[in-house]
Design an enzyme around this catalytic site. Sequence first.
Site, PDB file in Angstrom:
ATOM      1  N   HIS A  21      99.258  35.374 139.498  1.00  0.00           N
ATOM      2  CA  HIS A  21      98.634  34.103 139.881  1.00  0.00           C
ATOM      3  C   HIS A  21      98.411  33.274 138.613  1.00  0.00           C
ATOM      4  O   HIS A  21      98.764  33.728 137.510  1.00  0.00           O
ATOM      5  CB  HIS A  21      97.343  34.322 140.687  1.00  0.00           C
ATOM      6  CG  HIS A  21      96.271  35.099 139.991  1.00  0.00           C
ATOM      7  ND1 HIS A  21      95.669  34.683 138.830  1.00  0.00           N
ATOM      8  CD2 HIS A  21      95.680  36.293 140.286  1.00  0.00           C
ATOM      9  CE1 HIS A  21      94.750  35.549 138.451  1.00  0.00           C
ATOM     10  NE2 HIS A  21      94.748  36.553 139.316  1.00  0.00           N
ATOM     11  N   HIS A  24      96.937  34.754 135.331  1.00  0.00           N
ATOM     12  CA  HIS A  24      97.859  35.484 134.447  1.00  0.00           C
ATOM     13  C   HIS A  24      98.744  34.497 133.676  1.00  0.00           C
ATOM     14  O   HIS A  24      98.965  34.636 132.473  1.00  0.00           O
ATOM     15  CB  HIS A  24      98.757  36.426 135.251  1.00  0.00           C
ATOM     16  CG  HIS A  24      98.008  37.360 136.145  1.00  0.00           C
ATOM     17  ND1 HIS A  24      98.150  37.355 137.507  1.00  0.00           N
ATOM     18  CD2 HIS A  24      97.086  38.306 135.876  1.00  0.00           C
ATOM     19  CE1 HIS A  24      97.355  38.271 138.038  1.00  0.00           C
ATOM     20  NE2 HIS A  24      96.696  38.864 137.062  1.00  0.00           N
ATOM     21  N   CYS A 130      85.642  52.484 138.162  1.00  0.00           N
ATOM     22  CA  CYS A 130      86.077  51.348 138.994  1.00  0.00           C
ATOM     23  C   CYS A 130      87.601  51.269 138.938  1.00  0.00           C
ATOM     24  O   CYS A 130      88.168  51.073 137.856  1.00  0.00           O
ATOM     25  CB  CYS A 130      85.470  50.029 138.497  1.00  0.00           C
ATOM     26  SG  CYS A 130      86.224  48.606 139.344  1.00  0.00           S
ATOM     27  N   CYS A 133      88.987  47.803 137.770  1.00  0.00           N
ATOM     28  CA  CYS A 133      89.003  47.635 136.305  1.00  0.00           C
ATOM     29  C   CYS A 133      89.761  48.772 135.633  1.00  0.00           C
ATOM     30  O   CYS A 133      90.031  48.694 134.436  1.00  0.00           O
ATOM     31  CB  CYS A 133      87.593  47.664 135.714  1.00  0.00           C
ATOM     32  SG  CYS A 133      86.490  46.373 136.257  1.00  0.00           S
ATOM     33  N   CYS A 155      80.738  47.539 141.031  1.00  0.00           N
ATOM     34  CA  CYS A 155      81.298  46.959 139.808  1.00  0.00           C
ATOM     35  C   CYS A 155      81.025  45.455 139.882  1.00  0.00           C
ATOM     36  O   CYS A 155      81.374  44.814 140.873  1.00  0.00           O
ATOM     37  CB  CYS A 155      82.796  47.212 139.746  1.00  0.00           C
ATOM     38  SG  CYS A 155      83.625  46.090 138.611  1.00  0.00           S
ATOM     39  N   HIS A 158      84.389  43.296 140.339  1.00  0.00           N
ATOM     40  CA  HIS A 158      85.124  43.367 141.606  1.00  0.00           C
ATOM     41  C   HIS A 158      84.234  43.313 142.841  1.00  0.00           C
ATOM     42  O   HIS A 158      84.739  43.178 143.956  1.00  0.00           O
ATOM     43  CB  HIS A 158      86.015  44.620 141.628  1.00  0.00           C
ATOM     44  CG  HIS A 158      87.159  44.516 140.662  1.00  0.00           C
ATOM     45  ND1 HIS A 158      87.052  44.905 139.350  1.00  0.00           N
ATOM     46  CD2 HIS A 158      88.409  43.995 140.809  1.00  0.00           C
ATOM     47  CE1 HIS A 158      88.189  44.653 138.729  1.00  0.00           C
ATOM     48  NE2 HIS A 158      89.031  44.108 139.580  1.00  0.00           N
ATOM     49  N   LYS A 311      85.791  34.269 139.468  1.00  0.00           N
ATOM     50  CA  LYS A 311      87.097  34.522 138.850  1.00  0.00           C
ATOM     51  C   LYS A 311      88.176  34.529 139.926  1.00  0.00           C
ATOM     52  O   LYS A 311      88.047  35.221 140.928  1.00  0.00           O
ATOM     53  CB  LYS A 311      87.063  35.878 138.151  1.00  0.00           C
ATOM     54  CG  LYS A 311      88.364  36.265 137.483  1.00  0.00           C
ATOM     55  CD  LYS A 311      88.236  37.638 136.830  1.00  0.00           C
ATOM     56  CE  LYS A 311      89.567  38.056 136.208  1.00  0.00           C
ATOM     57  NZ  LYS A 311      89.900  39.435 136.492  1.00  0.00           N
ATOM     58  N   LYS A 314      93.595  37.993 143.074  1.00  0.00           N
ATOM     59  CA  LYS A 314      94.386  38.323 144.258  1.00  0.00           C
ATOM     60  C   LYS A 314      93.566  39.174 145.216  1.00  0.00           C
ATOM     61  O   LYS A 314      93.640  39.012 146.419  1.00  0.00           O
ATOM     62  CB  LYS A 314      95.647  39.083 143.840  1.00  0.00           C
ATOM     63  CG  LYS A 314      96.724  38.180 143.335  1.00  0.00           C
ATOM     64  CD  LYS A 314      97.609  37.675 144.462  1.00  0.00           C
ATOM     65  CE  LYS A 314      98.525  36.606 143.908  1.00  0.00           C
ATOM     66  NZ  LYS A 314      99.629  36.253 144.747  1.00  0.00           N
TER      67      LYS A 314
HETATM   68  N1  MSP Z   1      96.466  45.631 132.658  1.00  0.00           N
HETATM   69  C1  MSP Z   1      95.262  45.147 132.103  1.00  0.00           C
HETATM   70  C2  MSP Z   1      95.460  44.684 130.667  1.00  0.00           C
HETATM   71  C3  MSP Z   1      96.010  45.716 129.758  1.00  0.00           C
HETATM   72  S1  MSP Z   1      96.294  45.073 128.177  1.00  0.00           S
HETATM   73  C4  MSP Z   1      96.570  46.382 127.217  1.00  0.00           C
HETATM   74  C5  MSP Z   1      94.749  43.976 132.925  1.00  0.00           C
HETATM   75  N2  MSP Z   1      95.639  43.368 133.685  1.00  0.00           N
HETATM   76  S2  MSP Z   1      95.309  42.146 134.651  1.00  0.00           S
HETATM   77  O1  MSP Z   1      96.547  41.835 135.286  1.00  0.00           O
HETATM   78  O2  MSP Z   1      94.215  42.467 135.485  1.00  0.00           O
HETATM   79  O3  MSP Z   1      94.838  40.975 133.761  1.00  0.00           O
HETATM   80  C6  MSP Z   1      95.608  40.572 132.693  1.00  0.00           C
HETATM   81  C7  MSP Z   1      95.103  39.298 132.076  1.00  0.00           C
HETATM   82  O4  MSP Z   1      95.068  38.245 133.022  1.00  0.00           O
HETATM   83  C8  MSP Z   1      93.690  39.421 131.502  1.00  0.00           C
HETATM   84  O5  MSP Z   1      93.653  38.794 130.250  1.00  0.00           O
HETATM   85  C9  MSP Z   1      92.852  38.670 132.472  1.00  0.00           C
HETATM   86  O6  MSP Z   1      91.729  38.126 131.890  1.00  0.00           O
HETATM   87  C10 MSP Z   1      93.844  37.586 132.895  1.00  0.00           C
HETATM   88  N3  MSP Z   1      93.380  37.032 134.129  1.00  0.00           N
HETATM   89  C11 MSP Z   1      93.353  37.609 135.359  1.00  0.00           C
HETATM   90  N4  MSP Z   1      92.690  36.772 136.199  1.00  0.00           N
HETATM   91  C12 MSP Z   1      92.291  35.665 135.518  1.00  0.00           C
HETATM   92  C13 MSP Z   1      91.643  34.483 135.841  1.00  0.00           C
HETATM   93  N5  MSP Z   1      91.210  34.224 137.045  1.00  0.00           N
HETATM   94  N6  MSP Z   1      91.485  33.558 134.863  1.00  0.00           N
HETATM   95  C14 MSP Z   1      91.968  33.741 133.594  1.00  0.00           C
HETATM   96  N7  MSP Z   1      92.565  34.843 133.267  1.00  0.00           N
HETATM   97  C15 MSP Z   1      92.698  35.846 134.178  1.00  0.00           C
HETATM   98  O7  MSP Z   1      93.589  43.642 132.807  1.00  0.00           O
END
Ligand code: MSP
Length: 531
Positions: A21, A24, A130, A133, A155, A158, A311, A314
Amino acid sequence: MADSKAFYLTTPIYYVNDAPHIGHAYTTTAGDVATRWRRQRGEDVWFLTGVDEHGTKVERAAEAGGVTPQEWVDRLVEDAWLPVLGTVDAANDDFIRTTEPRHKERVQHFWEAVRDNGYVYSAPYEGPYCVGCEEFKLPGDLVPGEGEFAGQQLCPVHGRPVEQLQEENWFFRLSAFQDRLLAHYEAHPEAVQPRSAYNEVVSFIRQGLVDISMSRSSVGWGIPLTWDPGQVIYVWFDALLNYATAAGYGAEPGSADAERFERIWPPDVNLVGKDILRFHAVYWPAMLMAAELEPPRKVFAHGWLLVGGEKMSKSKLTGIAPAQIIDTFGSDAFRYYFLRAIQFGQDGSFSWEDMHARYTAELANGLGNLASRGTAMVARYRDGELPAGHDLNEPEQAIITALGRAVEVADRAFCDLDFSTGIVAVKEFIDAVNLYVTEQEPWVLAKDESLSGRLDVVLNTIIESLRAIAVLYNPVMPKAMSSLWEQTGGQAVLGPLMEQRVADVARWGQLAPGTRVTKGDALFPRIDEAS
Ligand code: MSP
């Protein structure tokens, strides 16, 4: 940079439990703009992104989808995670998947080294976990549940109950690094940014670090420990290592990978969302210290994209796919909007209205209009040939001074990951040139043959300004700026846009008189509110 090492920047690797989304895409875009800026400065750059494929979360998603975890990740990476890089126009140098052999082997090698150094031991673990996380929680991390979750511990990220784990695990002796981490952060206050993140990390370390499980016995989907293959490496202690394994850690001495590792290590910036700061600013440098590797020079924690004050995610069904925005506005406007409208490091909300308003005011009317007016007037009044710009008067001198200032501010800001300040510095220059056009009234000058020399100067000033803008905004909006570069004649006279250097942008008069200027398609076509 203080040494000859490459500028190495990473994004987190994304969980492939679901499709991407805009949260990311936000991290990837920020990393892409920061690294394109460095390239524009002429630096040697390495930009890494990738996906995190192991762990319970992905395993359960595959199970729910009725396929094996490997099938699940293969399909999602192919159908969603690789394509989104094209959607946002990311120019990454590498893409790491944690199921690749290069990663697995090097992760195993790393943990053997840490065990040999005396930082791994076996012990029972009992406590909350969790899955969202993928994190062993500490008692202070949880909040009491209400309503359907009354009586349970949740958590806070979440909003779901944690699971109680009871396993025989291998532990990483994190507690041994408390003093070294504190000393490291005292000596390097710039190593965690923004400042609020630094303070949070330092106070977390000061409260005391406890040892942490580095393996899981009840999880099947992961990298097995070489000395205890019934256990897989805890997903975070596999994932964090991607920054090292992809760089070439543990590669055959003398190989290209090993040479790259020498060239780029340590990371200059590990870019992360604030939700994963503790992993990156506490566990990660401690792991590196345990293996006698240099920690990252900087961990930068950005804020969240919010929906309804929460935040975007998905799992909460609030995720917006990047293509939903990019299909309408284009990748350039997407990149521009998120880095311009939200101060990097703070949370921000996305709204279609705000995006549309800024697109129209700043891109279509601001920059787009300047480009089309400037190139159209050269076509109309000078048959598409750039006139000479001698005899600069006070208004032209003011433009040149404004450009010098914009380059200086933008360079500092983009290097500091302060994207909005960098973008606004260039925008203010664009505003100044638009005002200059309005005040100089070239359409009036064109009516009087005796003012022909003055018209030459004004047209030359506009096109020279557009040349500089194309270079300065190229890291942010590469598609539109390459079109602008063509239109100003830069491509024909000065060569590829990528090869123009930030340090040279402010040098006035680079486009020779006679350069062919063309009016191309609108850089930012108007978008109907209804579309
Ligand atoms: N897999 C772990 C990271 C491992 S790094 C060694 C993870 N993945 S994640 O897919 O959940 O998130 C990855 C990144 O996307 C994180 O930096 C997270 O903050 C970012 N984001 C996920 N949702 C977000 C928002 N709603 N807003 C901004 N960034 C977001 O964590």
